[in-house]
Design a protein around this motif. Structure first.
Motif, PDB file in Angstrom:
ATOM      1  N   LEU A 149       0.857  -1.188   0.000  1.00  0.00           N
ATOM      2  CA  LEU A 149       0.000   0.000   0.000  1.00  0.00           C
ATOM      3  C   LEU A 149       0.889   1.233   0.000  1.00  0.00           C
ATOM      4  CD1 LEU A 149      -2.718   1.527   0.327  1.00  0.00           C
ATOM      5  CD2 LEU A 149      -2.458   1.243   2.811  1.00  0.00           C
ATOM      6  N   THR A 150       0.607   2.153  -0.915  1.00  0.00           N
ATOM      7  CA  THR A 150       1.326   3.413  -0.934  1.00  0.00           C
ATOM      8  C   THR A 150       0.329   4.557  -0.989  1.00  0.00           C
ATOM      9  OG1 THR A 150       3.135   4.661  -1.970  1.00  0.00           O
ATOM     10  CG2 THR A 150       1.617   3.509  -3.447  1.00  0.00           C
ATOM     11  N   HIS A 151       0.844   5.770  -0.870  1.00  0.00           N
ATOM     12  CA  HIS A 151      -0.016   6.948  -0.728  1.00  0.00           C
ATOM     13  C   HIS A 151       0.405   8.040  -1.705  1.00  0.00           C
ATOM     14  CE1 HIS A 151      -2.551   9.930   1.104  1.00  0.00           C
ATOM     15  NE2 HIS A 151      -1.533  10.662   1.537  1.00  0.00           N
ATOM     16  N   SER A 152      -0.560   8.611  -2.397  1.00  0.00           N
ATOM     17  CA  SER A 152      -0.320   9.724  -3.298  1.00  0.00           C
ATOM     18  C   SER A 152       0.700   9.332  -4.381  1.00  0.00           C
ATOM     19  CB  SER A 152       0.135  10.952  -2.510  1.00  0.00           C
ATOM     20  OG  SER A 152       0.164  12.097  -3.322  1.00  0.00           O
ATOM     21  N   TYR A 153       1.595  10.242  -4.729  1.00  0.00           N
ATOM     22  CA  TYR A 153       2.625   9.971  -5.745  1.00  0.00           C
ATOM     23  C   TYR A 153       3.982  10.376  -5.196  1.00  0.00           C
ATOM     24  CZ  TYR A 153       5.278  10.023 -10.109  1.00  0.00           C
ATOM     25  OH  TYR A 153       6.213   9.780 -11.082  1.00  0.00           O
ATOM     26  N   SER A 154       4.947   9.467  -5.269  1.00  0.00           N
ATOM     27  CA  SER A 154       6.301   9.736  -4.795  1.00  0.00           C
ATOM     28  C   SER A 154       7.283   9.116  -5.774  1.00  0.00           C
ATOM     29  CB  SER A 154       6.507   9.141  -3.390  1.00  0.00           C
ATOM     30  OG  SER A 154       7.877   9.080  -3.074  1.00  0.00           O
ATOM     31  N   ARG A 155       8.242   9.919  -6.232  1.00  0.00           N
ATOM     32  CA  ARG A 155       9.214   9.405  -7.200  1.00  0.00           C
ATOM     33  C   ARG A 155      10.120   8.349  -6.586  1.00  0.00           C
ATOM     34  NH1 ARG A 155      10.338  15.427  -9.447  1.00  0.00           N
ATOM     35  NH2 ARG A 155      10.011  15.766  -7.221  1.00  0.00           N
ATOM     36  N   ARG A 178      -6.832  12.572  -2.159  1.00  0.00           N
ATOM     37  CA  ARG A 178      -7.493  13.843  -2.421  1.00  0.00           C
ATOM     38  C   ARG A 178      -6.864  14.950  -1.576  1.00  0.00           C
ATOM     39  NH1 ARG A 178     -13.719  14.233  -3.063  1.00  0.00           N
ATOM     40  NH2 ARG A 178     -12.932  15.942  -4.316  1.00  0.00           N
ATOM     41  N   PRO A 179      -6.922  16.213  -1.996  1.00  0.00           N
ATOM     42  CA  PRO A 179      -7.722  16.701  -3.113  1.00  0.00           C
ATOM     43  C   PRO A 179      -7.015  16.668  -4.461  1.00  0.00           C
ATOM     44  CG  PRO A 179      -6.774  18.547  -1.963  1.00  0.00           C
ATOM     45  CD  PRO A 179      -6.345  17.317  -1.212  1.00  0.00           C
ATOM     46  N   ARG A 180      -5.686  16.469  -4.476  1.00  0.00           N
ATOM     47  CA  ARG A 180      -4.961  16.531  -5.752  1.00  0.00           C
ATOM     48  C   ARG A 180      -5.114  15.249  -6.566  1.00  0.00           C
ATOM     49  NH1 ARG A 180       1.001  18.440  -4.731  1.00  0.00           N
ATOM     50  NH2 ARG A 180       0.914  18.713  -6.989  1.00  0.00           N
ATOM     51  N   GLY A 181      -5.489  14.171  -5.915  1.00  0.00           N
ATOM     52  CA  GLY A 181      -5.739  12.925  -6.636  1.00  0.00           C
ATOM     53  C   GLY A 181      -4.510  12.323  -7.289  1.00  0.00           C
ATOM     54  N   LEU A 182      -3.336  12.498  -6.668  1.00  0.00           N
ATOM     55  CA  LEU A 182      -2.107  12.021  -7.286  1.00  0.00           C
ATOM     56  C   LEU A 182      -1.973  10.503  -7.260  1.00  0.00           C
ATOM     57  CD1 LEU A 182       0.498  14.689  -6.128  1.00  0.00           C
ATOM     58  CD2 LEU A 182      -0.550  14.417  -8.368  1.00  0.00           C
ATOM     59  N   GLY A 183      -2.829   9.838  -6.474  1.00  0.00           N
ATOM     60  CA  GLY A 183      -2.819   8.381  -6.520  1.00  0.00           C
ATOM     61  C   GLY A 183      -3.209   7.854  -7.893  1.00  0.00           C
ATOM     62  N   ILE A 184      -4.028   8.599  -8.610  1.00  0.00           N
ATOM     63  CA  ILE A 184      -4.400   8.210  -9.976  1.00  0.00           C
ATOM     64  C   ILE A 184      -3.162   8.193 -10.864  1.00  0.00           C
ATOM     65  CG2 ILE A 184      -5.896   8.753 -11.922  1.00  0.00           C
ATOM     66  CD1 ILE A 184      -7.447   8.067  -9.434  1.00  0.00           C
ATOM     67  N   LYS A 185      -2.304   9.199 -10.699  1.00  0.00           N
ATOM     68  CA  LYS A 185      -1.059   9.263 -11.478  1.00  0.00           C
ATOM     69  C   LYS A 185      -0.172   8.059 -11.181  1.00  0.00           C
ATOM     70  CE  LYS A 185       3.035  12.231 -12.120  1.00  0.00           C
ATOM     71  NZ  LYS A 185       3.676  13.509 -11.741  1.00  0.00           N
ATOM     72  N   THR A 186      -0.073   7.687  -9.917  1.00  0.00           N
ATOM     73  CA  THR A 186       0.719   6.513  -9.542  1.00  0.00           C
ATOM     74  C   THR A 186       0.172   5.255 -10.191  1.00  0.00           C
ATOM     75  OG1 THR A 186       1.335   7.498  -7.414  1.00  0.00           O
ATOM     76  CG2 THR A 186       1.480   5.104  -7.589  1.00  0.00           C
ATOM     77  N   CYS A 187      -1.141   5.086 -10.107  1.00  0.00           N
ATOM     78  CA  CYS A 187      -1.768   3.886 -10.664  1.00  0.00           C
ATOM     79  C   CYS A 187      -1.571   3.806 -12.175  1.00  0.00           C
ATOM     80  CB  CYS A 187      -3.255   3.876 -10.318  1.00  0.00           C
ATOM     81  SG  CYS A 187      -4.110   2.365 -10.825  1.00  0.00           S
ATOM     82  N   ILE A 229       7.048  14.194   7.647  1.00  0.00           N
ATOM     83  CA  ILE A 229       6.105  15.134   7.051  1.00  0.00           C
ATOM     84  C   ILE A 229       5.880  14.696   5.620  1.00  0.00           C
ATOM     85  CG2 ILE A 229       5.640  17.530   6.435  1.00  0.00           C
ATOM     86  CD1 ILE A 229       7.487  18.385   8.688  1.00  0.00           C
ATOM     87  N   ASN A 230       4.615  14.442   5.282  1.00  0.00           N
ATOM     88  CA  ASN A 230       4.304  13.936   3.940  1.00  0.00           C
ATOM     89  C   ASN A 230       2.896  14.371   3.564  1.00  0.00           C
ATOM     90  OD1 ASN A 230       5.132  12.481   1.624  1.00  0.00           O
ATOM     91  ND2 ASN A 230       3.877  10.750   2.257  1.00  0.00           N
ATOM     92  N   ALA A 231       2.478  13.988   2.373  1.00  0.00           N
ATOM     93  CA  ALA A 231       1.151  14.346   1.876  1.00  0.00           C
ATOM     94  C   ALA A 231       0.086  13.980   2.898  1.00  0.00           C
ATOM     95  CB  ALA A 231       0.881  13.649   0.545  1.00  0.00           C
ATOM     96  N   VAL A 232      -0.875  14.871   3.083  1.00  0.00           N
ATOM     97  CA  VAL A 232      -1.896  14.670   4.097  1.00  0.00           C
ATOM     98  C   VAL A 232      -2.602  13.322   3.879  1.00  0.00           C
ATOM     99  CG1 VAL A 232      -3.725  15.890   2.811  1.00  0.00           C
ATOM    100  CG2 VAL A 232      -3.820  15.778   5.319  1.00  0.00           C
ATOM    101  N   GLY A 233      -2.788  12.608   4.955  1.00  0.00           N
ATOM    102  CA  GLY A 233      -3.329  11.250   4.889  1.00  0.00           C
ATOM    103  C   GLY A 233      -2.302  10.212   5.304  1.00  0.00           C
ATOM    104  N   SER A 234      -1.010  10.585   5.274  1.00  0.00           N
ATOM    105  CA  SER A 234       0.044   9.645   5.673  1.00  0.00           C
ATOM    106  C   SER A 234      -0.087   9.279   7.147  1.00  0.00           C
ATOM    107  CB  SER A 234       1.425  10.267   5.416  1.00  0.00           C
ATOM    108  OG  SER A 234       1.588  10.596   4.057  1.00  0.00           O
ATOM    109  N   TYR A 235      -0.465  10.255   7.967  1.00  0.00           N
ATOM    110  CA  TYR A 235      -0.596  10.019   9.408  1.00  0.00           C
ATOM    111  C   TYR A 235      -1.653   8.962   9.701  1.00  0.00           C
ATOM    112  CZ  TYR A 235      -1.367  11.245  14.367  1.00  0.00           C
ATOM    113  OH  TYR A 235      -1.511  11.223  15.734  1.00  0.00           O
ATOM    114  N   GLN A 236      -2.803   9.067   9.043  1.00  0.00           N
ATOM    115  CA  GLN A 236      -3.845   8.082   9.312  1.00  0.00           C
ATOM    116  C   GLN A 236      -3.461   6.709   8.774  1.00  0.00           C
ATOM    117  OE1 GLN A 236      -7.205  10.008   7.565  1.00  0.00           O
ATOM    118  NE2 GLN A 236      -6.976   9.053   5.553  1.00  0.00           N
ATOM    119  N   LEU A 237      -2.694   6.654   7.674  1.00  0.00           N
ATOM    120  CA  LEU A 237      -2.187   5.373   7.199  1.00  0.00           C
ATOM    121  C   LEU A 237      -1.302   4.719   8.253  1.00  0.00           C
ATOM    122  CD1 LEU A 237      -3.147   6.198   4.273  1.00  0.00           C
ATOM    123  CD2 LEU A 237      -1.035   5.164   3.466  1.00  0.00           C
TER     124      LEU A 237
END
Length: 373
Positions: A149-155, A178-187, A229-237
């Motif tokens: 499982l990963t979160h958002s987009y990270s190079r 969300r809100p940038r939806g960068l997980g779509i880019k990763t997928c 410190i990372n894209a919001v949502g990392s803490y809850q993960l």
């Protein structure tokens, strides 16, 4: 009457007669930074370092003090013009410290500046290899047939996943982020390269976690406490992974190690009083229960009422639930939400970096050594 142009010979004579040289335009560090950042392979901290290297080339400083002051001013310009400057701040802090501690063995100050420029560019070139090093470290902790499982987009996470995919069978879940939806880019990127990947809702992470073997996230910065410190949502993960006894690994290049010690979400440099604040109520609205209810309150009650029971034969795509008035947040609503969050060190299993595999406390020790010279 239009102004008369001087003949070319007169212009040339005027130019030759001038005793003062033509002043070169001042160096625009913001333009340099944005130009360098157009290369998608270069991260914000490295782009900031290269912009500061160019500033040294254009600088007229004659002493180390003047040069450090010019670099500090340039760094402040970069930070003030960047909405989320956390990772950028880590890079410029590292470079200014490097210049301050650099041994002065050159014959002249111009030679010293040339040497600093050379060393800065050499470091930026070497930094391009860091993601491959981190991918090698991470590879040993990914088993065959792993569900990641990963979160958002990270190079750096993309490098690790693609390196693992070359040698092992892996499947990847990625949050929509969300809100940038960068997980779509990763997928899309992973799917195009043959990696099985599924996008999941940010709100479905707890539902999913039992299927996951390991959580991999990138970083905006790893701070002195060993937290992330990372894209919001990392803490809850991280909280959900801890509750399910799943390893939570942070991947971070060493130029993202930042001398910052937040104690909570509200200590982050990006936090402002507007984040998660309540919008001001309209002056004309009246509280329910004091006289006749307002139209907005009546509308809210109607919206909260349960939908009618659907009759048999209705299509499964329309069961009496009206479509939402708006499926997207307004710009004002987005502005009230954070871009990044802080993950406590006790929730992080390991930090994978180009300098090695570190525990969160190991990050603190490394930072002390880095800035102590």
């Amino acid at each position: 009457m239009s102004p008369r142009l001087a003949p070319p010979s007169a212009v040339a004579a005027q130019t030759i007669s001038e005793s003062s040289p033509i002043a070169s335009p001042p160096f625009d560090i913001i333009a340099a930074y944005r130009r360098i950042l157009n290369d998608d392979s270069i991260s914000m901290p490295v782009a900031a370092i290269l912009a500061l290297v160019e500033l040294i080339e254009f600088s007229t400083a004659g002493t180390t003090f003047e040069l450090v002051q010019a670099l500090t001013d340039g760094a402040e310009q970069l930070k003030s013009r960047t909405p989320n400057s956390i990772s950028l701040s880590a890079g410029v802090e590292l470079f200014v410290a490097f210049v301050t501690l650099f041994p002065h063995e050159s014959d002249s100050f111009d030679d010293l500046k040339a040497e600093l420029v050379s060393e800065g560019r050499k470091y930026a070139q070497e930094a391009q290899t860091y993601r491959a090093k981190i991918a090698e470290f991470t590879f040993k902790f990914i088993k065959d047939n792993a569900v990641i499982l990963t979160h958002s987009y990270s190079r750096v996470v993309m490098h690790a996943l693609l390196h693992a995919h070359k040698h092992k069978r892996i499947s990847v879940y990625v949050t929509e982020a969300r809100p940038r939806g960068l997980g779509i880019k990763t997928c899309e990127a992973l799917t195009a390269l043959g990696v099985p990947c599924t996008v999941v809702l940010d709100s479905a992470v707890a539902y999913l976690m039992d299927k996951v073997d390991v959580v991999l996230v990138g970083s905006e910065a790893v701070v002195e406490s060993g937290g992330l410190i990372n894209a919001v949502g990392s803490y809850q993960l991280a909280i959900i992974a801890k509750a399910h006894h799943k390893p939570f690994y942070a991947l971070a290049e060493s130029y993202k190690f930042h001398r910052l010690f937040p104690l909570s979400q509200y200590d982050l440099p990006t936090h402002t009083p507007n984040i998660l604040s309540f919008p001001r109520a309209p002056a004309s609205s009246s509280a329910p229960g004091l006289g006749s209810p307002s139209a907005s309150y009546t509308a809210a009650l109607a919206a909260a009422a349960p939908p009618p029971t659907p009759a048999r034969g209705l299509s499964s795509t329309n069961l009496g639930h009206p479509p939402p008035a708006s499926a997207s947040m307004t710009s004002d609503q987005l502005a009230r939400n954070p871009e990044v969050d802080y993950t406590r060190p006790d929730l992080i299993t390991l930090v994978f970096s180009d300098v090695g595999i570190l525990t969160p406390s190991g990050v603190s020790q490394y930072l002390v050594g880095m800035f102590a010279g």
